[in-house]
Design a protein around this motif. Structure first.
Motif, PDB file in Angstrom:
ATOM      1  N   ASN A  76       0.812  -1.222   0.000  1.00 54.50           N
ATOM      2  CA  ASN A  76       0.000   0.000   0.000  1.00 54.50           C
ATOM      3  C   ASN A  76       0.848   1.276   0.000  1.00 54.50           C
ATOM      4  OD1 ASN A  76      -2.771   1.225   0.319  1.00 54.50           O
ATOM      5  ND2 ASN A  76      -1.814   2.032   2.169  1.00 54.50           N
ATOM      6  N   LYS A  77       2.055   1.187   0.540  1.00 53.36           N
ATOM      7  CA  LYS A  77       2.930   2.361   0.605  1.00 53.36           C
ATOM      8  C   LYS A  77       3.203   2.937  -0.793  1.00 53.36           C
ATOM      9  CE  LYS A  77       5.321   1.058   4.867  1.00 53.36           C
ATOM     10  NZ  LYS A  77       6.626   0.732   5.494  1.00 53.36           N
ATOM     11  N   VAL A  78       3.248   2.046  -1.761  1.00 53.25           N
ATOM     12  CA  VAL A  78       3.503   2.468  -3.134  1.00 53.25           C
ATOM     13  C   VAL A  78       2.210   2.588  -3.925  1.00 53.25           C
ATOM     14  CG1 VAL A  78       4.671   1.872  -5.288  1.00 53.25           C
ATOM     15  CG2 VAL A  78       5.768   1.369  -3.084  1.00 53.25           C
ATOM     16  N   TYR A  79       1.293   1.656  -3.674  1.00 53.57           N
ATOM     17  CA  TYR A  79       0.088   1.518  -4.494  1.00 53.57           C
ATOM     18  C   TYR A  79      -0.785   2.771  -4.465  1.00 53.57           C
ATOM     19  CZ  TYR A  79      -3.660  -1.099  -6.802  1.00 53.57           C
ATOM     20  OH  TYR A  79      -4.599  -1.545  -7.693  1.00 53.57           O
ATOM     21  N   TRP A  80      -1.018   3.331  -3.266  1.00 54.62           N
ATOM     22  CA  TRP A  80      -1.937   4.472  -3.190  1.00 54.62           C
ATOM     23  C   TRP A  80      -1.350   5.720  -3.833  1.00 54.62           C
ATOM     24  CZ3 TRP A  80      -1.294   9.197  -0.889  1.00 54.62           C
ATOM     25  CH2 TRP A  80      -0.247   9.341   0.022  1.00 54.62           C
ATOM     26  N   ARG A  81      -0.018   5.801  -3.839  1.00 52.21           N
ATOM     27  CA  ARG A  81       0.614   6.946  -4.509  1.00 52.21           C
ATOM     28  C   ARG A  81       0.490   6.852  -6.023  1.00 52.21           C
ATOM     29  NH1 ARG A  81       3.801   6.153   0.059  1.00 52.21           N
ATOM     30  NH2 ARG A  81       4.236   8.061   1.255  1.00 52.21           N
ATOM     31  N   LEU A  82       0.535   5.635  -6.554  1.00 51.92           N
ATOM     32  CA  LEU A  82       0.459   5.441  -8.001  1.00 51.92           C
ATOM     33  C   LEU A  82      -0.981   5.467  -8.513  1.00 51.92           C
ATOM     34  CD1 LEU A  82       3.118   2.610  -8.513  1.00 51.92           C
ATOM     35  CD2 LEU A  82       3.368   5.053  -9.034  1.00 51.92           C
ATOM     36  N   PHE A  83      -1.880   4.810  -7.744  1.00 57.12           N
ATOM     37  CA  PHE A  83      -3.244   4.616  -8.257  1.00 57.12           C
ATOM     38  C   PHE A  83      -4.314   5.342  -7.435  1.00 57.12           C
ATOM     39  CE2 PHE A  83      -0.743   0.821  -9.378  1.00 57.12           C
ATOM     40  CZ  PHE A  83      -0.843   0.882 -10.761  1.00 57.12           C
ATOM     41  N   HIS A  84      -3.898   6.019  -6.376  1.00 56.00           N
ATOM     42  CA  HIS A  84      -4.814   6.791  -5.532  1.00 56.00           C
ATOM     43  C   HIS A  84      -5.905   5.918  -4.923  1.00 56.00           C
ATOM     44  CE1 HIS A  84      -2.692  10.041  -7.449  1.00 56.00           C
ATOM     45  NE2 HIS A  84      -3.177   9.719  -8.633  1.00 56.00           N
ATOM     46  N   ILE A  85      -5.558   4.703  -4.628  1.00 59.20           N
ATOM     47  CA  ILE A  85      -6.473   3.757  -3.999  1.00 59.20           C
ATOM     48  C   ILE A  85      -5.768   3.153  -2.791  1.00 59.20           C
ATOM     49  CG2 ILE A  85      -7.679   1.541  -4.264  1.00 59.20           C
ATOM     50  CD1 ILE A  85      -7.953   2.225  -7.251  1.00 59.20           C
ATOM     51  N   SER A  86      -6.443   3.138  -1.649  1.00 59.57           N
ATOM     52  CA  SER A  86      -5.865   2.581  -0.433  1.00 59.57           C
ATOM     53  C   SER A  86      -6.180   1.094  -0.329  1.00 59.57           C
ATOM     54  CB  SER A  86      -6.407   3.320   0.793  1.00 59.57           C
ATOM     55  OG  SER A  86      -6.028   2.646   1.976  1.00 59.57           O
ATOM     56  N   LEU A  87      -5.148   0.279  -0.409  1.00 50.85           N
ATOM     57  CA  LEU A  87      -5.345  -1.165  -0.263  1.00 50.85           C
ATOM     58  C   LEU A  87      -5.772  -1.523   1.156  1.00 50.85           C
ATOM     59  CD1 LEU A  87      -2.317  -2.576  -2.296  1.00 50.85           C
ATOM     60  CD2 LEU A  87      -4.709  -2.382  -3.010  1.00 50.85           C
ATOM     61  N   LYS A  88      -5.337  -0.731   2.126  1.00 46.44           N
ATOM     62  CA  LYS A  88      -5.741  -0.980   3.514  1.00 46.44           C
ATOM     63  C   LYS A  88      -7.240  -0.781   3.679  1.00 46.44           C
ATOM     64  CE  LYS A  88      -2.796   1.774   5.621  1.00 46.44           C
ATOM     65  NZ  LYS A  88      -2.048   2.403   6.745  1.00 46.44           N
ATOM     66  N   GLN A  89      -7.752   0.286   3.115  1.00 44.62           N
ATOM     67  CA  GLN A  89      -9.193   0.519   3.197  1.00 44.62           C
ATOM     68  C   GLN A  89      -9.968  -0.557   2.450  1.00 44.62           C
ATOM     69  OE1 GLN A  89      -9.523   4.526   1.694  1.00 44.62           O
ATOM     70  NE2 GLN A  89      -9.517   5.424   3.750  1.00 44.62           N
ATOM     71  N   ARG A  90      -9.477  -0.924   1.286  1.00 40.53           N
ATOM     72  CA  ARG A  90     -10.172  -1.956   0.506  1.00 40.53           C
ATOM     73  C   ARG A  90     -10.193  -3.293   1.255  1.00 40.53           C
ATOM     74  NH1 ARG A  90      -9.667  -1.669  -6.043  1.00 40.53           N
ATOM     75  NH2 ARG A  90     -10.897   0.238  -6.259  1.00 40.53           N
ATOM     76  N   TYR A  91      -9.115  -3.581   1.965  1.00 39.65           N
ATOM     77  CA  TYR A  91      -9.083  -4.823   2.753  1.00 39.65           C
ATOM     78  C   TYR A  91     -10.173  -4.798   3.825  1.00 39.65           C
ATOM     79  CZ  TYR A  91      -7.485  -8.537   5.834  1.00 39.65           C
ATOM     80  OH  TYR A  91      -7.425  -9.670   6.609  1.00 39.65           O
TER      81      TYR A  91
END
Length: 400
Positions: A76-91
């Protein structure tokens, strides 16, 4: 009729949302005494909620394991910066969704999915699930956070993607529901053909154990003014206390006969205590459990203060409004120019501008004088929160 209510917060204390949600179930039973009411309660941690006091047919309660896996946090540290989506929230949403997906919803005539707090996990957890097509989705706060009046949250790309996610949920739902001004705003914000209905919060004392009075503050003056609640999203208690201070300086009557008790939590408590330490009539204290807080406001306070979000606009209905309506005492709502409370209160003496200390001072003085000479019941909020009004509004929602 058979009702299914998916709840996220049924706590008896520490949260206005728990009070609102418990009271909704009580009012639903009053409105439809012969109906079947089943509840699925998805909570984030174990708590003592006195579910036995709720007038429902069944409650399935689950404590969710929301611990984020290490790999998800790392990615998520990289993902939300690239795609503006929080993997933590989605989990987290997927965890909620996994419980909602197991519900046999076909047997129910009406389904409510109710949110709690600012993250709306129950609502977003239902995204893309077939239950949404039969569900009335209930919002108690604006979403996403940057849209809350008085919020300092920036409008980031991440927040805009939250808006997109919620738009999909709203589009999939049978209908949506919120308090009046919020319903209007969200209908406009999401630009959806899904109807946003209006229904106010409720309060019903039958779903609470109010026997604990061990920590209430006994008043020492003839008149106690009281504020219990949060200081956030532009709510300004200091302008009210400053106005009260001026009254005491100008007239010894108020110094001799009144006191002002403030119960808030967090760093503001220390800040307020320091600022008003030389004014003994102003009493700064920590928060109480709901039983003590309720009894203090009902039996000790003479005038209760409402602070709405501000400073210019408030599109939520503060959770304590139906409670204060039920106790039939004078209130002073310190409100922005446009707000939910201003739509409800018709008598101007119970409402003051949150930006005008002179107005607050004048309205507070008038309430004090009136209360010194009379303790008759008053109805600042009219019958807006009555059982009859609730049923009439909910009937209309269920029929559409």
């Amino acid at each position: 009729m058979k009702f299914l209510i998916i709840e996220q917060d049924l706590r008896v204390s520490g949260t206005s949302q728990g009070i609102i949600s418990r009271s909704f179930l009580a009012k639903l039973r009053i409105a439809y005494p012969n109906s079947v009411i089943d509840v699925v309660y998805l909570k984030q941690y174990d708590s003592e909620d006195r579910l036995d006091l709720l007038p429902v047919d069944s409650i399935d309660s689950f404590v969710l394991d929301l611990k984020i896996p290490f790999f998800t946090k790392w990615l998520n540290k990289v993902y939300w910066r690239l795609f503006h989506i929080s993997l933590k929230q989605r989990y987290i949403y997927k965890v909620y969704g996994s419980y909602i997906a197991k519900i046999d919803y076909h047997q129910y005539d009406h389904i409510f999915i109710r949110s709690a707090g600012l993250d709306c996990e129950t609502i977003l957890g239902a995204k893309d699930l077939p239950i949404l097509k039969k569900a009335i989705v209930t919002f108690n706060e604006p979403y996403p956070t940057f849209w809350c009046t008085g919020s300092k949250s920036p409008m980031t790309n991440l927040e805009l993607f939250k808006l997109k996610e919620m738009f999909e949920v709203v589009s999939q739902a049978k209908s949506c529901m919120a308090t009046a001004l919020l319903a209007e705003d969200m209908q406009y914000l999401y630009g959806s053909r899904t109807k946003f209905h209006s229904l106010p919060h409720q309060y019903d004392e039958s779903v609470f154990d109010l026997s604990d009075v061990s920590s209430i503050l006994k008043k020492k003056k003839k008149i106690m003014i009281s504020y219990h609640g949060a200081i956030q999203f532009g709510r300004n208690i200091e302008i009210v206390l400053d106005a009260y201070q001026e009254l005491m300086v100008e007239n010894s009557l108020y110094k001799e006969n009144t006191e002002f008790a403030i119960r808030v939590k967090g760093i503001d408590l220390q800040k307020l205590a320091k600022k008003y330490s030389k004014t003994p009539n102003i009493i700064i204290l920590g928060t109480l459990n709901f039983s003590n807080s309720c009894n203090e406001q009902v039996h000790e306070a003479d005038i209760n203060i409402i602070l709405e979000n501000g400073p210019l606009y408030c599109n939520i209905l503060v959770g304590k409004a139906p409670f204060l309506a039920a106790i039939r005492k004078p209130i002073l709502s310190v409100s922005p120019e446009k707000s939910e409370i201003r739509r409800i209160i018709t008598d101007d003496k119970y409402i003051a501008s949150c930006l005008d200390k002179k107005d607050i001072k004048q309205k507070l003085e008038n309430l004090i004088i009136n209360r010194i000479y009379s303790d008759e019941p008053v109805y600042p909020l009219g019958d807006y929160f009555s059982d009859e009004s609730f049923k009439r509004m909910l009937d209309k929602i269920l029929k559409e």
